[in-house]
Design a protein around this motif. Sequence first.
Motif, PDB file in Angstrom:
ATOM      1  N   HIS A 148       0.829  -1.211   0.000  1.00 26.88           N
ATOM      2  CA  HIS A 148       0.000   0.000   0.000  1.00 26.88           C
ATOM      3  C   HIS A 148       0.868   1.268   0.000  1.00 26.88           C
ATOM      4  O   HIS A 148       0.622   2.225   0.732  1.00 26.88           O
ATOM      5  N   SER A 203       3.380   3.860  -2.875  1.00 23.24           N
ATOM      6  CA  SER A 203       3.571   4.161  -4.288  1.00 23.24           C
ATOM      7  C   SER A 203       4.793   3.418  -4.813  1.00 23.24           C
ATOM      8  O   SER A 203       5.742   3.143  -4.074  1.00 23.24           O
ATOM      9  N   GLU A 216     -13.335  10.492   5.481  1.00 24.26           N
ATOM     10  CA  GLU A 216     -12.338  10.745   4.431  1.00 24.26           C
ATOM     11  C   GLU A 216     -10.903  10.443   4.861  1.00 24.26           C
ATOM     12  O   GLU A 216      -9.961  10.921   4.244  1.00 24.26           O
ATOM     13  N   PRO A 242      -7.679   8.418   4.574  1.00 23.16           N
ATOM     14  CA  PRO A 242      -7.258   7.588   3.434  1.00 23.16           C
ATOM     15  C   PRO A 242      -7.072   6.121   3.804  1.00 23.16           C
ATOM     16  O   PRO A 242      -6.389   5.782   4.765  1.00 23.16           O
ATOM     17  N   ARG A 255      -5.297   4.137   2.172  1.00 21.27           N
ATOM     18  CA  ARG A 255      -3.898   3.784   1.907  1.00 21.27           C
ATOM     19  C   ARG A 255      -3.051   3.884   3.179  1.00 21.27           C
ATOM     20  O   ARG A 255      -1.955   3.319   3.241  1.00 21.27           O
ATOM     21  N   GLU A 257      -2.783  16.637   3.731  1.00 21.84           N
ATOM     22  CA  GLU A 257      -3.440  16.559   2.432  1.00 21.84           C
ATOM     23  C   GLU A 257      -3.645  17.963   1.870  1.00 21.84           C
ATOM     24  O   GLU A 257      -4.150  18.847   2.552  1.00 21.84           O
ATOM     25  N   PRO A 305      -7.008  14.979  -3.129  1.00 23.81           N
ATOM     26  CA  PRO A 305      -6.823  14.438  -4.481  1.00 23.81           C
ATOM     27  C   PRO A 305      -7.093  12.947  -4.579  1.00 23.81           C
ATOM     28  O   PRO A 305      -7.475  12.456  -5.639  1.00 23.81           O
ATOM     29  N   ASP A 306      -6.891  12.204  -3.479  1.00 20.15           N
ATOM     30  CA  ASP A 306      -7.130  10.758  -3.510  1.00 20.15           C
ATOM     31  C   ASP A 306      -8.461  10.410  -2.853  1.00 20.15           C
ATOM     32  O   ASP A 306      -8.598   9.377  -2.212  1.00 20.15           O
ATOM     33  N   TRP A 307      -9.437  11.283  -3.036  1.00 21.35           N
ATOM     34  CA  TRP A 307     -10.777  11.062  -2.474  1.00 21.35           C
ATOM     35  C   TRP A 307     -11.279   9.696  -2.907  1.00 21.35           C
ATOM     36  O   TRP A 307     -11.227   9.341  -4.094  1.00 21.35           O
ATOM     37  N   SER A 308     -11.742   8.912  -1.955  1.00 21.45           N
ATOM     38  CA  SER A 308     -12.078   7.513  -2.235  1.00 21.45           C
ATOM     39  C   SER A 308     -13.415   7.344  -2.953  1.00 21.45           C
ATOM     40  O   SER A 308     -13.699   6.264  -3.468  1.00 21.45           O
ATOM     41  N   THR A 325       2.362  13.048   3.633  1.00 19.14           N
ATOM     42  CA  THR A 325       2.333  13.529   2.260  1.00 19.14           C
ATOM     43  C   THR A 325       1.589  14.847   2.160  1.00 19.14           C
ATOM     44  O   THR A 325       0.756  15.175   2.987  1.00 19.14           O
TER      45      THR A 325
END
Length: 299
Positions: free
Chosen positions: A26, A28, A100, A102, A104, A163, A249-252, A298
Amino acid sequence: MELRELHAFVAVVEEGGFSAAARRLHVSQPALSQTVGGLERELRLKLLVRSSTGVRPTDAGVALLGEARALLARRDQALRMMARYTGGGGGVLRIGIPLEFPSRLLSPALTELAEACPDTRVQAQHLSTSGQLAALHAGELDLGLLRERPTGQEFDAMLVNRERLGVLLAADQAAELSGPEGIALDALARLEWVAFPRSDSPAWYDELTAILRTHGLDLGTQAPEGQRLIAEVKLAAVSAGRAFALAPPDWSQPIPEGVAWQPLAGHPLIRRTWAVWPADSRRQDLGRLIAAFEQPTTD
């Protein structure tokens, strides 16, 4: 040489490539490649041979693979043994999770906890920051994931995520307002902000609204207390073209046709999440979960 580097190396070898290993861990693929590359530089050895069909270990890599597996197995055995003495290796671990957060970050942390402390059962519930803080004070949570860091000496805290929030808009508006770097915050001045109630997280709400006001946005009336700002509420509000909502940006959530996400130019809005736990806690399984969250945050 760190255990996380060995863990990454073993995953790459076992999966036969960086892409599959990144999915397993999990993380990058660039981050995983950087970790393994750092291990090779530290040892001054080539550990992997990369090809179009995947990767395979060199002779040095094969030798390290056996040692790495043994070290990781010994670590897990030691953690299980210590749990018997600390009394923290079993029972229920109660954690609070905000909307919300993440997956990940959460999924691999819970997986690592399950492997290290198989007798621990996790009980998770979605709560606002204020709700989690109240539960921590009442002894009803062992760990909270809060949008603001509490003051005082009662709790320890660790930043686990940062975020850069972007904006959800009707798709035609997004196309009209978007520039080379995204949408300028002041370009949203004529739209209504789909807000969460201030009572959910007062410090974060005040920080956020102060930035919005400095860019000329009229925030209107506050959201009613108790209203949950779930994905369906955001999407329904912005699809009509009179409002905007904030999202990472990585909204599930899947974004339907007619709605678009865009970054904000200059990234003026940073949402932070803190892991918070009682300062006097000695639970080994809690410490394990906190350690699993301990990684570079991040933007």
